[in-house]
Scaffold this motif. Structure first.
Motif, PDB file in Angstrom:
ATOM      1  N   SER A 366      28.364  60.983  62.413  1.00 39.48           N
ATOM      2  CA  SER A 366      29.380  59.943  62.623  1.00 39.48           C
ATOM      3  C   SER A 366      28.952  58.790  63.522  1.00 39.48           C
ATOM      4  O   SER A 366      29.803  58.103  64.096  1.00 39.48           O
ATOM      5  CB  SER A 366      30.684  60.566  63.180  1.00 39.48           C
ATOM      6  OG  SER A 366      31.178  61.524  62.277  1.00 39.48           O
ATOM      7  N   ARG A 367      27.639  58.532  63.649  1.00 36.29           N
ATOM      8  CA  ARG A 367      27.194  57.342  64.369  1.00 36.29           C
ATOM      9  C   ARG A 367      27.190  56.138  63.445  1.00 36.29           C
ATOM     10  O   ARG A 367      27.034  56.258  62.238  1.00 36.29           O
ATOM     11  CB  ARG A 367      25.778  57.564  64.930  1.00 36.29           C
ATOM     12  CG  ARG A 367      25.710  58.506  66.110  1.00 36.29           C
ATOM     13  CD  ARG A 367      24.267  58.794  66.521  1.00 36.29           C
ATOM     14  NE  ARG A 367      23.595  59.674  65.582  1.00 36.29           N
ATOM     15  CZ  ARG A 367      22.630  59.306  64.760  1.00 36.29           C
ATOM     16  NH1 ARG A 367      22.206  58.041  64.744  1.00 36.29           N
ATOM     17  NH2 ARG A 367      22.068  60.177  63.945  1.00 36.29           N
ATOM     18  N   ILE A 368      27.350  54.933  64.044  1.00 34.88           N
ATOM     19  CA  ILE A 368      27.320  53.702  63.262  1.00 34.88           C
ATOM     20  C   ILE A 368      25.931  53.513  62.656  1.00 34.88           C
ATOM     21  O   ILE A 368      24.925  53.507  63.353  1.00 34.88           O
ATOM     22  CB  ILE A 368      27.674  52.476  64.135  1.00 34.88           C
ATOM     23  CG1 ILE A 368      29.150  52.519  64.525  1.00 34.88           C
ATOM     24  CG2 ILE A 368      27.354  51.174  63.410  1.00 34.88           C
ATOM     25  CD1 ILE A 368      30.107  52.334  63.356  1.00 34.88           C
ATOM     26  N   LYS A 369      25.876  53.407  61.352  1.00 34.44           N
ATOM     27  CA  LYS A 369      24.660  53.094  60.597  1.00 34.44           C
ATOM     28  C   LYS A 369      25.085  52.275  59.388  1.00 34.44           C
ATOM     29  O   LYS A 369      26.104  52.603  58.781  1.00 34.44           O
ATOM     30  CB  LYS A 369      23.930  54.358  60.145  1.00 34.44           C
ATOM     31  CG  LYS A 369      23.242  55.138  61.250  1.00 34.44           C
ATOM     32  CD  LYS A 369      21.969  54.454  61.719  1.00 34.44           C
ATOM     33  CE  LYS A 369      21.293  55.216  62.857  1.00 34.44           C
ATOM     34  NZ  LYS A 369      20.030  54.586  63.293  1.00 34.44           N
ATOM     35  N   PRO A 370      24.352  51.287  58.957  1.00 35.08           N
ATOM     36  CA  PRO A 370      23.200  50.710  59.651  1.00 35.08           C
ATOM     37  C   PRO A 370      23.646  50.031  60.941  1.00 35.08           C
ATOM     38  O   PRO A 370      24.844  49.812  61.144  1.00 35.08           O
ATOM     39  CB  PRO A 370      22.669  49.690  58.638  1.00 35.08           C
ATOM     40  CG  PRO A 370      23.897  49.277  57.871  1.00 35.08           C
ATOM     41  CD  PRO A 370      24.723  50.516  57.751  1.00 35.08           C
ATOM     42  N   TYR A 431      30.080  43.158  66.600  1.00 34.45           N
ATOM     43  CA  TYR A 431      29.782  44.120  67.659  1.00 34.45           C
ATOM     44  C   TYR A 431      31.029  44.852  68.151  1.00 34.45           C
ATOM     45  O   TYR A 431      30.986  46.052  68.423  1.00 34.45           O
ATOM     46  CB  TYR A 431      29.096  43.436  68.833  1.00 34.45           C
ATOM     47  CG  TYR A 431      28.746  44.383  69.960  1.00 34.45           C
ATOM     48  CD1 TYR A 431      27.758  45.349  69.798  1.00 34.45           C
ATOM     49  CD2 TYR A 431      29.421  44.335  71.177  1.00 34.45           C
ATOM     50  CE1 TYR A 431      27.438  46.233  70.807  1.00 34.45           C
ATOM     51  CE2 TYR A 431      29.109  45.223  72.201  1.00 34.45           C
ATOM     52  CZ  TYR A 431      28.122  46.166  72.013  1.00 34.45           C
ATOM     53  OH  TYR A 431      27.819  47.054  73.020  1.00 34.45           O
ATOM     54  N   THR A 432      32.136  44.167  68.257  1.00 33.08           N
ATOM     55  CA  THR A 432      33.364  44.800  68.776  1.00 33.08           C
ATOM     56  C   THR A 432      34.130  45.546  67.694  1.00 33.08           C
ATOM     57  O   THR A 432      35.024  46.341  68.013  1.00 33.08           O
ATOM     58  CB  THR A 432      34.278  43.749  69.417  1.00 33.08           C
ATOM     59  OG1 THR A 432      34.608  42.753  68.435  1.00 33.08           O
ATOM     60  CG2 THR A 432      33.597  43.084  70.609  1.00 33.08           C
ATOM     61  N   VAL A 433      33.793  45.293  66.415  1.00 33.75           N
ATOM     62  CA  VAL A 433      34.506  45.962  65.323  1.00 33.75           C
ATOM     63  C   VAL A 433      33.519  46.440  64.255  1.00 33.75           C
ATOM     64  O   VAL A 433      33.591  46.038  63.094  1.00 33.75           O
ATOM     65  CB  VAL A 433      35.578  45.035  64.693  1.00 33.75           C
ATOM     66  CG1 VAL A 433      36.779  44.898  65.586  1.00 33.75           C
ATOM     67  CG2 VAL A 433      34.966  43.670  64.366  1.00 33.75           C
ATOM     68  N   TYR A 438      28.606  47.212  57.353  1.00 36.54           N
ATOM     69  CA  TYR A 438      27.856  46.156  58.031  1.00 36.54           C
ATOM     70  C   TYR A 438      27.279  46.601  59.375  1.00 36.54           C
ATOM     71  O   TYR A 438      26.523  45.861  59.997  1.00 36.54           O
ATOM     72  CB  TYR A 438      28.757  44.944  58.289  1.00 36.54           C
ATOM     73  CG  TYR A 438      29.124  44.149  57.067  1.00 36.54           C
ATOM     74  CD1 TYR A 438      28.391  43.026  56.693  1.00 36.54           C
ATOM     75  CD2 TYR A 438      30.213  44.496  56.293  1.00 36.54           C
ATOM     76  CE1 TYR A 438      28.737  42.279  55.578  1.00 36.54           C
ATOM     77  CE2 TYR A 438      30.576  43.764  55.166  1.00 36.54           C
ATOM     78  CZ  TYR A 438      29.834  42.650  54.816  1.00 36.54           C
ATOM     79  OH  TYR A 438      30.180  41.917  53.709  1.00 36.54           O
ATOM     80  N   GLY A 439      27.648  47.788  59.846  1.00 37.45           N
ATOM     81  CA  GLY A 439      27.241  48.187  61.183  1.00 37.45           C
ATOM     82  C   GLY A 439      27.820  47.234  62.208  1.00 37.45           C
ATOM     83  O   GLY A 439      29.012  46.901  62.162  1.00 37.45           O
ATOM     84  N   TYR A 440      26.969  46.751  63.124  1.00 39.89           N
ATOM     85  CA  TYR A 440      27.415  45.784  64.126  1.00 39.89           C
ATOM     86  C   TYR A 440      27.310  44.351  63.610  1.00 39.89           C
ATOM     87  O   TYR A 440      27.678  43.412  64.317  1.00 39.89           O
ATOM     88  CB  TYR A 440      26.607  45.944  65.416  1.00 39.89           C
ATOM     89  CG  TYR A 440      26.809  47.298  66.068  1.00 39.89           C
ATOM     90  CD1 TYR A 440      27.941  47.566  66.835  1.00 39.89           C
ATOM     91  CD2 TYR A 440      25.880  48.320  65.890  1.00 39.89           C
ATOM     92  CE1 TYR A 440      28.146  48.812  67.413  1.00 39.89           C
ATOM     93  CE2 TYR A 440      26.067  49.573  66.460  1.00 39.89           C
ATOM     94  CZ  TYR A 440      27.196  49.812  67.216  1.00 39.89           C
ATOM     95  OH  TYR A 440      27.400  51.051  67.776  1.00 39.89           O
ATOM     96  N   GLY A 441      26.788  44.193  62.401  1.00 35.27           N
ATOM     97  CA  GLY A 441      26.793  42.873  61.780  1.00 35.27           C
ATOM     98  C   GLY A 441      25.465  42.155  61.830  1.00 35.27           C
ATOM     99  O   GLY A 441      24.393  42.762  61.916  1.00 35.27           O
TER     100      GLY A 441
END
Length: 532
Positions: A366-370, A431-433, A438-441
């Motif tokens: 459950s980590r943000i990827k990409p 980054y905040t969402v 998209y990951g952090y964008g």
């Protein structure tokens, strides 16, 4: 009945003696203290300095695999050693199930892990969601004349760094891919060749020193960073230096490629590279019994992902393509993109919309990827013949990003790899969402990374290229320490300089490319010097 018995006996014998892939892990490194006491026996000075600059201690993982262990395994009946890893203290081997299991009798063997997980008696892996064969690559104040490549740079606001003369100089990128034909002769790479920016390489798949061979995929990947053809293609790091390593066997998909990748990453670390970029990803294999499942994408299961995480622990920034499986049944990222510290790069179109083929997250845990995105749809690349063309794939968004990382790290050369990674994520437009697509964008390498800090660059090194001496302009510093390295990372010169005496003699050095570090109070710089 007798014929049936014979059939099942043959079937059982065939299964027992069929060739399997496995990893044998050792439980010790008997000569570790010798190497820790004599670190230049295992690492270049540049690699040691990278650790020192980032407060990374040497450990037994830096120590080579014990040669006597390797020899005994090689001499074992029916065993072929395919690759080795000092970081994981393991060998990738091939042999029958019986011959591999016999290695457990050695006192120095910690465990044996088969690529076919059903052969591991302790394995409880879920075999669902297995896919067939997957390759993460598609066949098919200075202003640069970017030409068609402008959008893929300007999307990241990378031109701001380039205009401030941050173009990757002094940074070394290792490219781990499938081949680099044409790089030594095609026009878009001549600037790299003429300036000695290709520092070397190796084909780990054939154990051959000729790395200008293999599949054209790596050539196109390199062109997004180091290519240079005015008004057509300018790479994101045209002044960085490169090592080119072939680890992918294009005709097949086998777990040994993960082991070769780790072996190449260890060599990159040994040479003192700053960045590893790889446009390879592993999920399914030709032998379905070897294939990964989504549950393996947790950053700790896959051999390649553990190796990538180890590379990051040595102070290297590691980037990997997210994958091109966004339109398939199993859409998630593969290894090594699942590793915790790896920057997995997805793909967007020229208008910043996620490419449909770009693999998604999260990791299984459950980590943000990409983590980030760059242009991978209609990315501008060079073919081995020097033709400028476009192609799709996260294979190209990843190196586009890697080149910008080199430029950023040149600008903030005192930062650690962890700090550089965090700067990139924080600059990204989501980054905040963050989300699973998209990951952090998309990062902004210009406006949100303290551009005003770049204006300190009254620092200069001249003449460069040079024949005899080089002078370092100290600006506001009174004293500084200069260290010069060979392309293999060996320290060849070290001197303290002052405002009154800031010129170094290079008379004792042979002609060629060298790297320097400049350290003064409040200022750390790296770059390259060409001795003619």
């Amino acid at each position: 009945m007798k014929n049936n018995y014979l059939f099942f006996l043959l079937l059982f014998s065939s299964a027992l003696f069929a060739q399997e892939d496995a990893w044998v892990y050792f439980n010790a490194k008997p000569n570790a203290q010798f190497y820790l006491d004599n670190p230049l026996q295992m690492l270049s000075q540049r690699a040691l300095d990278r650790r020192t600059n980032q407060n990374i201690a040497l450990s037994s993982t830096d120590v080579p695999v014990e040669t006597t262990f390797v020899t005994q395994v090689k001499q074992s009946t029916g065993i072929t050693v395919m690759a080795q890893s000092k970081w994981l203290n393991a060998l990738h081997i091939r042999g029958s199930q019986a011959d591999i299991n016999a290695l457990k009798n050695f006192t120095f063997v910690d465990k044996v892990v088969f690529a076919n997980k059903i052969l591991n008696t302790t394995s409880k892996k879920d075999r669902q969601n297995k896919i067939a064969k997957t390759k993460d690559k598609f066949k098919a104040t200075v202003n640069y004349a970017y030409g068609a490549s402008a959008n893929q740079i300007q999307m990241l606001n990378g031109q701001v760094l380039h205009q401030q003369n941050y173009t990757g100089s002094g940074k070394i990128i290792a490219v781990l891919d499938a081949g680099f034909p044409g790089v030594d002769v095609a026009q878009p790479f001549q600037r790299l060749i003429n300036n000695n920016q290709i520092l070397g390489g190796y084909d780990f798949t054939t154990r051959n020193a000729n790395f200008y061979a293999g599949d054209e995929h790596g050539t196109m990947v390199l062109s997004t960073m180091g290519g240079y053809k005015e008004n057509s293609l300018v790479g994101t790091a045209p002044d960085a230096s490169y090592y080119l390593f072939i680890t992918e066997i294009d005709a097949t998909e086998n777990p040994v490629e993960e082991s070769l990748w780790v072996e190449a990453a260890e060599k990159a670390d040994e040479f003192g590279v700053d960045i590893i970029t790889t446009s390879l990803g592993y999920f399914g294999f030709d032998n379905a019994n070897y294939s990964h499942t989504y549950s393996d994408m947790n950053g700790t299961t896959n051999f390649i992902s553990r190796g990538a995480e180890m590379a990051f622990s040595k102070g290297i920034v590691v980037l990997a393509s997210a994958g091109n499986e966004g339109n398939t049944t199993e859409r998630h990222i593969g290894g090594p993109a699942d590793a915790v510290s790896v920057i997995a790069v997805g793909s967007v179109t020229a208008s910043k919309v996620k490419s449909s083929f770009s693999s998604i997250g999260p990791s299984f845990d459950s980590r943000i990827k990409p983590e980030v995105m760059a242009q991978g749809s209609s990315a501008v690349v060079s073919s081995p013949a020097g033709t400028i063309t476009t192609i799709d794939g996260t294979s190209f968004s990843c190196p586009i990003m890697a080149g910008m990382v080199a430029c950023l790290w040149q600008a903030f050369s005192s930062k650690t790899n962890q700090e550089i990674r965090q700067m990139i994520l924080k600059s990204s437009d989501r980054y905040t969402v963050p989300n699973n697509d998209y990951g952090y964008g998309i990062p902004n390498f210009g406006s949100t990374l303290g551009v005003d800090d770049f204006q300190i660059s009254s620092f200069s090194v001249y003449p460069n290229p040079t024949q005899t001496t080089v002078t370092f302009a100290l600006s506001d510093q009174n004293t500084a320490s200069i260290t010069i390295y060979s392309v293999l990372g060996q320290k060849v010169l070290e001197k303290q300089i002052t405002n009154e005496n800031s010129t170094l003699s290079l008379q004792t050095l042979k002609s060629g490319l060298y790297f320097y570090t400049f350290d003064a109070e409040g200022l750390h710089k790296t770059g390259k010097i060409i001795k003619q």
